[in-house]
Design a protein around this motif. Sequence first.
Motif, PDB file in Angstrom:
ATOM      1  N   ILE A   1       0.868  -1.178   0.000  1.00 15.57           N
ATOM      2  CA  ILE A   1       0.000   0.000   0.000  1.00 15.57           C
ATOM      3  C   ILE A   1       0.901   1.222   0.000  1.00 15.57           C
ATOM      4  O   ILE A   1       1.680   1.426   0.922  1.00 15.57           O
ATOM      5  CB  ILE A   1      -0.938  -0.001   1.227  1.00 15.57           C
ATOM      6  N   LYS A   2       0.800   2.026  -1.026  1.00 12.63           N
ATOM      7  CA  LYS A   2       1.672   3.200  -1.158  1.00 12.63           C
ATOM      8  C   LYS A   2       1.098   4.439  -0.483  1.00 12.63           C
ATOM      9  O   LYS A   2       1.815   5.348  -0.135  1.00 12.63           O
ATOM     10  CB  LYS A   2       1.932   3.484  -2.631  1.00 12.63           C
ATOM     11  N   ASN A   3      -0.201   4.476  -0.281  1.00  9.80           N
ATOM     12  CA  ASN A   3      -0.878   5.617   0.332  1.00  9.80           C
ATOM     13  C   ASN A   3      -1.670   5.103   1.533  1.00  9.80           C
ATOM     14  O   ASN A   3      -2.545   4.261   1.378  1.00  9.80           O
ATOM     15  CB  ASN A   3      -1.810   6.260  -0.703  1.00  9.80           C
ATOM     16  N   PRO A   4      -1.390   5.602   2.747  1.00 12.99           N
ATOM     17  CA  PRO A   4      -2.076   5.074   3.928  1.00 12.99           C
ATOM     18  C   PRO A   4      -3.590   5.295   3.919  1.00 12.99           C
ATOM     19  O   PRO A   4      -4.320   4.621   4.638  1.00 12.99           O
ATOM     20  CB  PRO A   4      -1.423   5.810   5.098  1.00 12.99           C
ATOM     21  N   GLU A   5      -4.068   6.213   3.067  1.00 18.00           N
ATOM     22  CA  GLU A   5      -5.511   6.441   2.975  1.00 18.00           C
ATOM     23  C   GLU A   5      -6.169   5.499   1.970  1.00 18.00           C
ATOM     24  O   GLU A   5      -7.387   5.429   1.880  1.00 18.00           O
ATOM     25  CB  GLU A   5      -5.785   7.897   2.582  1.00 18.00           C
ATOM     26  N   GLN A   6      -5.334   4.785   1.230  1.00 18.26           N
ATOM     27  CA  GLN A   6      -5.838   3.847   0.218  1.00 18.26           C
ATOM     28  C   GLN A   6      -6.540   2.672   0.876  1.00 18.26           C
ATOM     29  O   GLN A   6      -6.041   2.091   1.833  1.00 18.26           O
ATOM     30  CB  GLN A   6      -4.661   3.343  -0.627  1.00 18.26           C
ATOM     31  N   ILE A   7      -7.676   2.329   0.358  1.00 19.32           N
ATOM     32  CA  ILE A   7      -8.373   1.128   0.815  1.00 19.32           C
ATOM     33  C   ILE A   7      -7.979   0.027  -0.157  1.00 19.32           C
ATOM     34  O   ILE A   7      -8.270   0.109  -1.354  1.00 19.32           O
ATOM     35  CB  ILE A   7      -9.899   1.327   0.835  1.00 19.32           C
ATOM     36  N   PRO A   8      -7.273  -1.004   0.341  1.00 23.49           N
ATOM     37  CA  PRO A   8      -6.782  -2.026  -0.580  1.00 23.49           C
ATOM     38  C   PRO A   8      -7.930  -2.739  -1.292  1.00 23.49           C
ATOM     39  O   PRO A   8      -8.945  -3.055  -0.697  1.00 23.49           O
ATOM     40  CB  PRO A   8      -6.009  -2.990   0.310  1.00 23.49           C
TER      41      PRO A   8
END
Length: 97
Positions: free
Chosen positions: A43-50
């Motif tokens: 996950i490159k962006n902590p706000e990203q929902i995988p």
Amino acid sequence: MINLNKCRIDFGKGDVGIGVIGNTTDSAQLAFYNQSARPIHVIKNPEQIPGVEPMEFKEEPFIMSFSNPESIDAVISILQRAKYINFTSKIKQQKTE
């Protein structure tokens, strides 16, 4: 592969799932669980929902619980150090030889 009898988690083959257990306590909790081997996802962006399937536990997961953000930072920093020592510095050394 997680082997709780040996108190060991071996990473590198995509067979250890890691997930954040959502807002159930006052602490941040990570679940480590066995899964079938698959490509390793970062996950490159902590706000990203995988965009992966939900966590399914065939056995009890190993839980890491953090009661403050500094504890998470401490784990991240030692993982970055381990990555540098075991992988990055060796690649740099090979390039200079």
